[in-house]
Design a protein around this motif. Structure first.
Motif, PDB file in Angstrom:
ATOM      1  N   GLY A  19      -2.280   4.086  -8.750  1.00 28.09           N
ATOM      2  CA  GLY A  19      -1.294   3.049  -8.447  1.00 28.09           C
ATOM      3  C   GLY A  19      -1.932   1.729  -8.082  1.00 28.09           C
ATOM      4  O   GLY A  19      -3.114   1.636  -7.743  1.00 28.09           O
ATOM      5  N   LEU A  20      -1.127   0.671  -8.139  1.00 31.77           N
ATOM      6  CA  LEU A  20      -1.587  -0.668  -7.798  1.00 31.77           C
ATOM      7  C   LEU A  20      -1.802  -0.806  -6.297  1.00 31.77           C
ATOM      8  O   LEU A  20      -1.030  -0.276  -5.494  1.00 31.77           O
ATOM      9  CB  LEU A  20      -0.563  -1.715  -8.245  1.00 31.77           C
ATOM     10  CG  LEU A  20      -0.351  -1.886  -9.751  1.00 31.77           C
ATOM     11  CD1 LEU A  20       0.844  -2.796 -10.013  1.00 31.77           C
ATOM     12  CD2 LEU A  20      -1.602  -2.445 -10.428  1.00 31.77           C
ATOM     13  N   LEU A  21      -2.823  -1.559  -5.927  1.00 33.42           N
ATOM     14  CA  LEU A  21      -3.064  -1.895  -4.524  1.00 33.42           C
ATOM     15  C   LEU A  21      -2.509  -3.264  -4.161  1.00 33.42           C
ATOM     16  O   LEU A  21      -2.383  -3.588  -2.986  1.00 33.42           O
ATOM     17  CB  LEU A  21      -4.563  -1.862  -4.211  1.00 33.42           C
ATOM     18  CG  LEU A  21      -5.225  -0.493  -4.096  1.00 33.42           C
ATOM     19  CD1 LEU A  21      -6.702  -0.660  -3.763  1.00 33.42           C
ATOM     20  CD2 LEU A  21      -4.539   0.355  -3.045  1.00 33.42           C
ATOM     21  N   GLU A  22      -2.202  -4.080  -5.156  1.00 36.71           N
ATOM     22  CA  GLU A  22      -1.628  -5.398  -4.911  1.00 36.71           C
ATOM     23  C   GLU A  22      -0.824  -5.808  -6.127  1.00 36.71           C
ATOM     24  O   GLU A  22      -0.957  -5.216  -7.204  1.00 36.71           O
ATOM     25  CB  GLU A  22      -2.723  -6.427  -4.623  1.00 36.71           C
ATOM     26  CG  GLU A  22      -3.644  -6.699  -5.803  1.00 36.71           C
ATOM     27  CD  GLU A  22      -4.683  -7.768  -5.506  1.00 36.71           C
ATOM     28  OE1 GLU A  22      -4.992  -7.983  -4.327  1.00 36.71           O
ATOM     29  OE2 GLU A  22      -5.179  -8.372  -6.471  1.00 36.71           O
ATOM     30  N   ALA A  23       0.027  -6.819  -5.966  1.00 37.80           N
ATOM     31  CA  ALA A  23       0.779  -7.346  -7.094  1.00 37.80           C
ATOM     32  C   ALA A  23      -0.174  -8.001  -8.078  1.00 37.80           C
ATOM     33  O   ALA A  23      -1.150  -8.654  -7.686  1.00 37.80           O
ATOM     34  CB  ALA A  23       1.816  -8.355  -6.604  1.00 37.80           C
ATOM     35  N   VAL A  24       0.097  -7.840  -9.380  1.00 39.92           N
ATOM     36  CA  VAL A  24      -0.765  -8.399 -10.423  1.00 39.92           C
ATOM     37  C   VAL A  24       0.086  -9.122 -11.460  1.00 39.92           C
ATOM     38  O   VAL A  24       1.244  -8.769 -11.680  1.00 39.92           O
ATOM     39  CB  VAL A  24      -1.605  -7.293 -11.106  1.00 39.92           C
ATOM     40  CG1 VAL A  24      -2.561  -6.646 -10.112  1.00 39.92           C
ATOM     41  CG2 VAL A  24      -0.711  -6.252 -11.757  1.00 39.92           C
TER      42      VAL A  24
ATOM     43  N   GLY B 129     -10.095  -3.701  -4.516  1.00 41.69           N
ATOM     44  CA  GLY B 129     -10.884  -2.656  -3.909  1.00 41.69           C
ATOM     45  C   GLY B 129     -11.604  -1.871  -4.989  1.00 41.69           C
ATOM     46  O   GLY B 129     -12.177  -2.450  -5.923  1.00 41.69           O
ATOM     47  N   PRO B 130     -11.541  -0.540  -4.943  1.00 42.74           N
ATOM     48  CA  PRO B 130     -12.218   0.258  -5.965  1.00 42.74           C
ATOM     49  C   PRO B 130     -11.388   0.450  -7.234  1.00 42.74           C
ATOM     50  O   PRO B 130     -11.873   1.066  -8.192  1.00 42.74           O
ATOM     51  CB  PRO B 130     -12.421   1.595  -5.258  1.00 42.74           C
ATOM     52  CG  PRO B 130     -11.220   1.706  -4.370  1.00 42.74           C
ATOM     53  CD  PRO B 130     -10.942   0.306  -3.892  1.00 42.74           C
TER      54      PRO B 130
ATOM     55  N   ASP C  79     -11.688   3.737   3.602  1.00 39.53           N
ATOM     56  CA  ASP C  79     -12.401   3.814   2.333  1.00 39.53           C
ATOM     57  C   ASP C  79     -12.075   5.087   1.558  1.00 39.53           C
ATOM     58  O   ASP C  79     -12.836   5.513   0.700  1.00 39.53           O
ATOM     59  CB  ASP C  79     -13.917   3.757   2.581  1.00 39.53           C
ATOM     60  CG  ASP C  79     -14.429   4.963   3.377  1.00 39.53           C
ATOM     61  OD1 ASP C  79     -13.592   5.689   3.980  1.00 39.53           O
ATOM     62  OD2 ASP C  79     -15.653   5.170   3.404  1.00 39.53           O
ATOM     63  N   ARG C  80     -10.931   5.694   1.837  1.00 36.62           N
ATOM     64  CA  ARG C  80     -10.589   6.928   1.140  1.00 36.62           C
ATOM     65  C   ARG C  80      -9.102   6.975   0.819  1.00 36.62           C
ATOM     66  O   ARG C  80      -8.272   6.337   1.479  1.00 36.62           O
ATOM     67  CB  ARG C  80     -10.975   8.156   1.984  1.00 36.62           C
ATOM     68  CG  ARG C  80     -10.295   8.191   3.337  1.00 36.62           C
ATOM     69  CD  ARG C  80     -10.713   9.373   4.177  1.00 36.62           C
ATOM     70  NE  ARG C  80     -10.072   9.318   5.483  1.00 36.62           N
ATOM     71  CZ  ARG C  80      -9.759  10.376   6.214  1.00 36.62           C
ATOM     72  NH1 ARG C  80     -10.043  11.583   5.774  1.00 36.62           N
ATOM     73  NH2 ARG C  80      -9.179  10.239   7.391  1.00 36.62           N
TER      74      ARG C  80
ATOM     75  N   THR D  87      -2.838  21.733  -0.398  1.00 38.35           N
ATOM     76  CA  THR D  87      -4.135  21.300  -0.899  1.00 38.35           C
ATOM     77  C   THR D  87      -4.348  19.835  -0.539  1.00 38.35           C
ATOM     78  O   THR D  87      -3.605  18.962  -0.986  1.00 38.35           O
ATOM     79  CB  THR D  87      -4.227  21.473  -2.424  1.00 38.35           C
ATOM     80  OG1 THR D  87      -3.996  22.839  -2.763  1.00 38.35           O
ATOM     81  CG2 THR D  87      -5.593  21.056  -2.925  1.00 38.35           C
ATOM     82  N   LEU D  88      -5.341  19.567   0.269  1.00 44.24           N
ATOM     83  CA  LEU D  88      -5.656  18.214   0.711  1.00 44.24           C
ATOM     84  C   LEU D  88      -6.873  17.713  -0.057  1.00 44.24           C
ATOM     85  O   LEU D  88      -7.950  18.329  -0.005  1.00 44.24           O
ATOM     86  CB  LEU D  88      -5.945  18.194   2.212  1.00 44.24           C
ATOM     87  CG  LEU D  88      -6.367  16.843   2.802  1.00 44.24           C
ATOM     88  CD1 LEU D  88      -5.234  15.827   2.681  1.00 44.24           C
ATOM     89  CD2 LEU D  88      -6.793  17.003   4.259  1.00 44.24           C
ATOM     90  N   THR D  89      -6.711  16.593  -0.757  1.00 42.82           N
ATOM     91  CA  THR D  89      -7.790  15.992  -1.523  1.00 42.82           C
ATOM     92  C   THR D  89      -8.127  14.628  -0.938  1.00 42.82           C
ATOM     93  O   THR D  89      -7.233  13.805  -0.732  1.00 42.82           O
ATOM     94  CB  THR D  89      -7.403  15.827  -3.004  1.00 42.82           C
ATOM     95  OG1 THR D  89      -7.050  17.108  -3.545  1.00 42.82           O
ATOM     96  CG2 THR D  89      -8.552  15.237  -3.805  1.00 42.82           C
ATOM     97  N   GLU D  90      -9.400  14.403  -0.665  1.00 40.79           N
ATOM     98  CA  GLU D  90      -9.886  13.118  -0.180  1.00 40.79           C
ATOM     99  C   GLU D  90     -10.801  12.518  -1.241  1.00 40.79           C
ATOM    100  O   GLU D  90     -11.779  13.150  -1.648  1.00 40.79           O
ATOM    101  CB  GLU D  90     -10.649  13.280   1.126  1.00 40.79           C
ATOM    102  CG  GLU D  90      -9.831  13.885   2.260  1.00 40.79           C
ATOM    103  CD  GLU D  90     -10.642  13.998   3.535  1.00 40.79           C
ATOM    104  OE1 GLU D  90     -11.258  12.991   3.942  1.00 40.79           O
ATOM    105  OE2 GLU D  90     -10.674  15.102   4.122  1.00 40.79           O
ATOM    106  N   THR D  91     -10.465  11.309  -1.702  1.00 37.86           N
ATOM    107  CA  THR D  91     -11.271  10.614  -2.697  1.00 37.86           C
ATOM    108  C   THR D  91     -11.760   9.312  -2.086  1.00 37.86           C
ATOM    109  O   THR D  91     -10.950   8.494  -1.633  1.00 37.86           O
ATOM    110  CB  THR D  91     -10.463  10.322  -3.972  1.00 37.86           C
ATOM    111  OG1 THR D  91      -9.901  11.540  -4.470  1.00 37.86           O
ATOM    112  CG2 THR D  91     -11.354   9.705  -5.041  1.00 37.86           C
ATOM    113  N   TYR D  92     -13.080   9.121  -2.101  1.00 43.43           N
ATOM    114  CA  TYR D  92     -13.672   7.945  -1.478  1.00 43.43           C
ATOM    115  C   TYR D  92     -13.849   6.819  -2.493  1.00 43.43           C
ATOM    116  O   TYR D  92     -13.833   7.043  -3.714  1.00 43.43           O
ATOM    117  CB  TYR D  92     -15.000   8.315  -0.820  1.00 43.43           C
ATOM    118  CG  TYR D  92     -14.823   9.229   0.368  1.00 43.43           C
ATOM    119  CD1 TYR D  92     -14.662   8.714   1.644  1.00 43.43           C
ATOM    120  CD2 TYR D  92     -14.773  10.611   0.201  1.00 43.43           C
ATOM    121  CE1 TYR D  92     -14.471   9.550   2.740  1.00 43.43           C
ATOM    122  CE2 TYR D  92     -14.579  11.458   1.282  1.00 43.43           C
ATOM    123  CZ  TYR D  92     -14.426  10.917   2.543  1.00 43.43           C
ATOM    124  OH  TYR D  92     -14.220  11.756   3.620  1.00 43.43           O
ATOM    125  N   ASP D  93     -14.014   5.605  -1.975  1.00 40.95           N
ATOM    126  CA  ASP D  93     -14.123   4.434  -2.837  1.00 40.95           C
ATOM    127  C   ASP D  93     -15.293   4.532  -3.810  1.00 40.95           C
ATOM    128  O   ASP D  93     -15.264   3.924  -4.885  1.00 40.95           O
ATOM    129  CB  ASP D  93     -14.267   3.159  -1.996  1.00 40.95           C
ATOM    130  CG  ASP D  93     -12.969   2.773  -1.301  1.00 40.95           C
ATOM    131  OD1 ASP D  93     -11.943   3.417  -1.580  1.00 40.95           O
ATOM    132  OD2 ASP D  93     -12.985   1.824  -0.484  1.00 40.95           O
TER     133      ASP D  93
END
Length: 283
Positions: free
Chosen positions: A145-150, A161-162, A232-233, A241-247
């Motif tokens: 998904g988007l982190l900011e408007a584009v 960000g990443p 940063d994640r 199920t918990l998934t953590e994805t880092y930058d």
């Protein structure tokens, strides 16, 4: 006999408590309809209010009435899914002087070529004095998904960000070609959703909201989904199920052992205060 309705007789839309909303998303910047404010506010929203589907999971379609959204997501420790997030954001943007049009998209993540209905809400935002329109979406609930408007343009890669995104056009039998949002994931561009600029109105969202929340085959009816960006994640919960994805692209995954741990993770890691009835659901 005919009757007429004056402007004073027409129902008025409830007004957003803008101060409370901005406090909820941690925004203390200027309150003007500029590109910088639009980008910063969408980022503040998506990093402050979690994505979650607890209401559909518990058997009801969440209300899209603004007072109910405020009670749940602004004053309460809850999140929501696309209709709730983007309805709330639209009210805030309008209060700040932006022109906002609601759209509906077909989600392509996991579709494997199948044609899905238009069930995802996003926003098209006009900024005074700017030639380009902007796509804003704080309710996709996915690492793509988007982190900011584009800006709604092709031939440009957007970095926040990443995350990397772009729009491509795709032939369509309608009045205009499709706009397809793509995210760069796992070393390749992946379709997230496709849409046209045909405006959607509140009744359209009410129908889509009811369908997604109550249809027997809707994934939101059967599996808990929660997402949040935390530093940063990116945190994603699907069932237990918990998934953590880092930058940096690394990540880890684990299974939550019981209801107590599930509630603890929702509360501490996602910032969600789950209703007690969540514990009565079958594992």
């Amino acid at each position: 006999m005919t009757t007429s309705t004056t402007a004073s007789d027409a129902p008025t839309e409830p007004r957003l408590d803008l101060d409370a909303y901005l406090a909820r998303v941690g925004w203390s910047g200027e309150r003007r309809p500029t590109v910088a404010v639009l980008r910063a506010l969408t980022t503040a929203h998506v990093t402050s209010i979690p994505f979650e589907n607890l209401d559909p999971l518990l058997g009801s379609a969440p209300s899209l009435a603004l007072p109910d959204l405020e009670a749940k997501m602004v004053r309460g420790r809850r999140g929501g899914y696309c209709y709730e997030h983007n309805t709330l954001l639209a009210a805030a943007l309008k209060a700040l002087g932006f022109r906002v049009t609601g759209l509906l998209a077909r989600v392509r993540v996991g579709a494997r070529g199948s044609l899905r209905p238009r069930t995802h809400m996003l926003l098209l935002v006009e900024v005074p004095g700017e030639r380009l329109s902007y796509a804003a979406d704080v309710g996709f609930g996915s690492i793509g998904g988007l982190l900011e408007a584009v800006p709604l343009v092709t031939g440009v890669e957007f970095h926040a960000g990443p995350r990397r995104h772009r729009f491509v056009r795709e032939p369509h039998s309608g009045l205009e070609d499709l706009w397809v949002l793509q995210a760069f994931l796992g070393g390749e561009w992946e379709d997230q959703y496709a849409f046209t600029r045909e405006p959607a109105e509140r009744p359209d969202y009410e129908v889509a909201n009811w369908h997604v929340a109550t249809h027997p085959r809707s994934p939101f009816r059967h599996t808990l989904h929660a997402q949040r960006i935390a530093g940063d994640r990116h945190l994603a919960l699907a069932g237990r199920t918990l998934t953590e994805t880092y930058d940096d692209g690394t990540g880890k995954q684990r299974e939550l052992v019981d209801d107590a741990e599930l509630v603890a993770v929702l509360t501490a890691d996602f910032g969600i205060e789950p209703p007690e009835s969540l514990l009565s659901l079958p594992s």
